[in-house]
Design a protein around this motif. Structure first.
Motif, PDB file in Angstrom:
ATOM      1  N   ASN A 186       0.812  -1.213   0.000  1.00 41.80           N
ATOM      2  CA  ASN A 186       0.000   0.000   0.000  1.00 41.80           C
ATOM      3  C   ASN A 186       0.848   1.267   0.000  1.00 41.80           C
ATOM      4  O   ASN A 186       0.373   2.331  -0.395  1.00 41.80           O
ATOM      5  N   ASP A 187       2.097   1.148   0.438  1.00 43.78           N
ATOM      6  CA  ASP A 187       2.976   2.315   0.538  1.00 43.78           C
ATOM      7  C   ASP A 187       3.863   2.496  -0.687  1.00 43.78           C
ATOM      8  O   ASP A 187       4.793   3.327  -0.672  1.00 43.78           O
ATOM      9  N   LEU A 188       3.569   1.780  -1.761  1.00 37.77           N
ATOM     10  CA  LEU A 188       4.380   1.886  -2.963  1.00 37.77           C
ATOM     11  C   LEU A 188       4.490   3.326  -3.481  1.00 37.77           C
ATOM     12  O   LEU A 188       5.581   3.746  -3.895  1.00 37.77           O
ATOM     13  N   PRO A 189       3.405   4.140  -3.474  1.00 31.95           N
ATOM     14  CA  PRO A 189       3.547   5.520  -3.983  1.00 31.95           C
ATOM     15  C   PRO A 189       4.620   6.331  -3.255  1.00 31.95           C
ATOM     16  O   PRO A 189       5.396   7.045  -3.907  1.00 31.95           O
ATOM     17  N   LEU A 190       4.691   6.230  -1.929  1.00 33.33           N
ATOM     18  CA  LEU A 190       5.705   6.996  -1.201  1.00 33.33           C
ATOM     19  C   LEU A 190       7.081   6.350  -1.337  1.00 33.33           C
ATOM     20  O   LEU A 190       8.093   7.048  -1.405  1.00 33.33           O
ATOM     21  N   LEU A 191       7.133   5.038  -1.385  1.00 35.89           N
ATOM     22  CA  LEU A 191       8.415   4.364  -1.602  1.00 35.89           C
ATOM     23  C   LEU A 191       9.034   4.794  -2.927  1.00 35.89           C
ATOM     24  O   LEU A 191      10.251   4.948  -3.038  1.00 35.89           O
ATOM     25  N   GLU A 192       8.194   4.984  -3.942  1.00 38.23           N
ATOM     26  CA  GLU A 192       8.692   5.403  -5.251  1.00 38.23           C
ATOM     27  C   GLU A 192       9.090   6.880  -5.281  1.00 38.23           C
ATOM     28  O   GLU A 192       9.796   7.304  -6.200  1.00 38.23           O
ATOM     29  N   LYS A 193       8.647   7.644  -4.301  1.00 38.25           N
ATOM     30  CA  LYS A 193       8.900   9.089  -4.291  1.00 38.25           C
ATOM     31  C   LYS A 193      10.244   9.443  -3.658  1.00 38.25           C
ATOM     32  O   LYS A 193      10.880  10.429  -4.049  1.00 38.25           O
ATOM     33  N   VAL A 194      10.677   8.662  -2.666  1.00 35.86           N
ATOM     34  CA  VAL A 194      11.861   9.028  -1.892  1.00 35.86           C
ATOM     35  C   VAL A 194      13.143   8.606  -2.607  1.00 35.86           C
ATOM     36  O   VAL A 194      13.127   7.816  -3.556  1.00 35.86           O
ATOM     37  N   HIS A 195      14.272   9.149  -2.126  1.00 33.45           N
ATOM     38  CA  HIS A 195      15.565   8.772  -2.684  1.00 33.45           C
ATOM     39  C   HIS A 195      15.907   7.320  -2.373  1.00 33.45           C
ATOM     40  O   HIS A 195      16.468   6.614  -3.218  1.00 33.45           O
ATOM     41  N   GLU A 196      15.621   6.903  -1.136  1.00 28.58           N
ATOM     42  CA  GLU A 196      16.003   5.556  -0.719  1.00 28.58           C
ATOM     43  C   GLU A 196      14.799   4.816  -0.135  1.00 28.58           C
ATOM     44  O   GLU A 196      14.465   4.985   1.035  1.00 28.58           O
ATOM     45  N   PRO A 197      14.137   3.992  -0.927  1.00 30.38           N
ATOM     46  CA  PRO A 197      13.063   3.158  -0.389  1.00 30.38           C
ATOM     47  C   PRO A 197      13.665   1.916   0.280  1.00 30.38           C
ATOM     48  O   PRO A 197      14.576   1.289  -0.270  1.00 30.38           O
ATOM     49  N   VAL A 198      13.156   1.588   1.463  1.00 30.50           N
ATOM     50  CA  VAL A 198      13.640   0.410   2.183  1.00 30.50           C
ATOM     51  C   VAL A 198      12.441  -0.484   2.491  1.00 30.50           C
ATOM     52  O   VAL A 198      11.568  -0.124   3.294  1.00 30.50           O
ATOM     53  N   ALA A 199      12.400  -1.632   1.841  1.00 35.54           N
ATOM     54  CA  ALA A 199      11.327  -2.600   2.112  1.00 35.54           C
ATOM     55  C   ALA A 199      11.647  -3.277   3.440  1.00 35.54           C
ATOM     56  O   ALA A 199      12.603  -4.049   3.545  1.00 35.54           O
ATOM     57  N   THR A 200      10.860  -2.965   4.452  1.00 37.98           N
ATOM     58  CA  THR A 200      11.176  -3.355   5.825  1.00 37.98           C
ATOM     59  C   THR A 200      10.165  -4.393   6.306  1.00 37.98           C
ATOM     60  O   THR A 200       8.974  -4.112   6.372  1.00 37.98           O
ATOM     61  N   ASN A 201      10.661  -5.596   6.607  1.00 33.63           N
ATOM     62  CA  ASN A 201       9.762  -6.717   6.930  1.00 33.63           C
ATOM     63  C   ASN A 201       8.676  -6.833   5.854  1.00 33.63           C
ATOM     64  O   ASN A 201       7.490  -6.902   6.171  1.00 33.63           O
ATOM     65  N   PRO A 202       9.043  -6.825   4.564  1.00 30.48           N
ATOM     66  CA  PRO A 202       8.051  -6.598   3.508  1.00 30.48           C
ATOM     67  C   PRO A 202       7.081  -7.747   3.314  1.00 30.48           C
ATOM     68  O   PRO A 202       7.422  -8.915   3.524  1.00 30.48           O
ATOM     69  N   ASP A 203       5.850  -7.380   2.901  1.00 29.38           N
ATOM     70  CA  ASP A 203       4.897  -8.402   2.478  1.00 29.38           C
ATOM     71  C   ASP A 203       5.387  -9.003   1.163  1.00 29.38           C
ATOM     72  O   ASP A 203       6.347  -8.525   0.537  1.00 29.38           O
ATOM     73  N   GLU A 204       4.740 -10.079   0.745  1.00 31.55           N
ATOM     74  CA  GLU A 204       5.243 -10.839  -0.398  1.00 31.55           C
ATOM     75  C   GLU A 204       5.337  -9.998  -1.667  1.00 31.55           C
ATOM     76  O   GLU A 204       6.330 -10.057  -2.409  1.00 31.55           O
ATOM     77  N   ARG A 205       4.312  -9.182  -1.925  1.00 32.24           N
ATOM     78  CA  ARG A 205       4.320  -8.393  -3.163  1.00 32.24           C
ATOM     79  C   ARG A 205       5.365  -7.286  -3.124  1.00 32.24           C
ATOM     80  O   ARG A 205       6.042  -7.011  -4.121  1.00 32.24           O
ATOM     81  N   LEU A 206       5.523  -6.645  -1.960  1.00 29.67           N
ATOM     82  CA  LEU A 206       6.543  -5.603  -1.860  1.00 29.67           C
ATOM     83  C   LEU A 206       7.937  -6.209  -1.951  1.00 29.67           C
ATOM     84  O   LEU A 206       8.831  -5.622  -2.579  1.00 29.67           O
ATOM     85  N   ARG A 207       8.152  -7.361  -1.356  1.00 27.58           N
ATOM     86  CA  ARG A 207       9.457  -8.011  -1.450  1.00 27.58           C
ATOM     87  C   ARG A 207       9.814  -8.299  -2.904  1.00 27.58           C
ATOM     88  O   ARG A 207      10.949  -8.107  -3.335  1.00 27.58           O
ATOM     89  N   SER A 208       8.820  -8.753  -3.677  1.00 22.77           N
ATOM     90  CA  SER A 208       9.065  -9.050  -5.089  1.00 22.77           C
ATOM     91  C   SER A 208       9.468  -7.787  -5.857  1.00 22.77           C
ATOM     92  O   SER A 208      10.397  -7.807  -6.668  1.00 22.77           O
ATOM     93  N   ILE A 209       8.763  -6.675  -5.582  1.00 19.30           N
ATOM     94  CA  ILE A 209       9.097  -5.412  -6.243  1.00 19.30           C
ATOM     95  C   ILE A 209      10.480  -4.941  -5.822  1.00 19.30           C
ATOM     96  O   ILE A 209      11.293  -4.501  -6.655  1.00 19.30           O
ATOM     97  N   ALA A 210      10.766  -5.039  -4.529  1.00 20.55           N
ATOM     98  CA  ALA A 210      12.075  -4.603  -4.031  1.00 20.55           C
ATOM     99  C   ALA A 210      13.199  -5.422  -4.655  1.00 20.55           C
ATOM    100  O   ALA A 210      14.240  -4.877  -5.042  1.00 20.55           O
ATOM    101  N   ASP A 211      12.997  -6.717  -4.767  1.00 17.43           N
ATOM    102  CA  ASP A 211      14.001  -7.567  -5.415  1.00 17.43           C
ATOM    103  C   ASP A 211      14.224  -7.134  -6.863  1.00 17.43           C
ATOM    104  O   ASP A 211      15.359  -7.021  -7.335  1.00 17.43           O
ATOM    105  N   GLY A 212      13.123  -6.881  -7.571  1.00 16.77           N
ATOM    106  CA  GLY A 212      13.215  -6.530  -8.981  1.00 16.77           C
ATOM    107  C   GLY A 212      13.859  -5.189  -9.232  1.00 16.77           C
ATOM    108  O   GLY A 212      14.506  -4.980 -10.280  1.00 16.77           O
TER     109      GLY A 212
END
Length: 222
Positions: A186-212
């Protein structure tokens, strides 16, 4: 300015404070256990799926506050902090916040949980600046069930951070460095806005995006 932004639930806390508060009101006898748990579980599944109607959820979640009044609600929250939140706060999360503060970063907690639940939690982490869902209140201080202003949820988190900056005569161009820690898709919009997004204890979908995308992945609660 250097910004360090933190989501709260399942990011700094190993639980969902909104969900836990709802279960706590059942323990207090403020709600029927079966009816509340069924509805609360359904809303939580919608949140995880990214389909939650935040306005509908807020009407549901704040109803007991209006029924019992500000004094009882505040007393109940103090118990909630002592019995649920403080025992759940873990050193690695506290240390991460303090490390940013020690580095001179401006630390904000940016959460989709309402300000009644989260302001005392932010203070427990030593954070004064909180962006949360603001509740509209009546003349007696009781929540009406409506949200005041833009809800800090999904794209609304970006809007609320921009509002916070604007109130200080700033915008993103004046931010030298920005970091956002979150567990949720749900926080993808703000993660994409900042200089350094950190997927922290990420859910499955966020982990996949962070990996990619090569984002940093941080697991605080292993």
């Amino acid at each position: 300015m250097k910004l360090a932004l933190f989501d709260l639930d399942h990011t700094l806390l190993p639980l969902d404070s909104d969900y836990a508060w709802g279960q706590f009101t059942v323990r207090l006898g403020w709600r029927d256990a079966e009816t509340h748990t069924r509805a609360n579980d359904a809303f939580y599944e919608q949140y995880k799926a990214g389909t939650l109607d935040i306005h509908e959820y807020i009407r549901f979640s704040v109803a007991p506050l209006a029924e019992h009044g500000p004094q009882k609600a505040d007393a109940a929250h103090r118990r909630f902090m002592d019995e649920v939140i403080l025992p759940a706060m873990q050193p690695r999360a506290i240390d991460l916040v303090r490390a940013h503060q020690a580095a001179g970063d401006q630390v904000l907690i940016v959460t989709a949980t309402n300000e009644f639940i989260t302001r005392p939690i932010a203070h427990a982490f030593g954070v004064d600046e909180l962006i949360a869902i603001d509740l509209e209140r009546d003349g007696q201080g009781n929540p009406t069930g409506a949200i005041r202003g833009t809800p800090s949820f999904r794209e609304g988190k970006v809007a609320r951070v921009e509002q916070w900056l604007s109130e200080r005569g700033l915008d993103w161009s004046r931010v030298e460095r920005s970091t956002f820690y979150s567990d949720s898709i749900n926080d993808l919009p703000l993660l994409e806005k900042v200089h350094e997004p950190v997927a922290t204890n990420p859910d499955e979908r966020l982990r996949s995006i962070a990996d990619g995308r090569g984002w940093r992945i941080l697991n605080l609660f292993e």
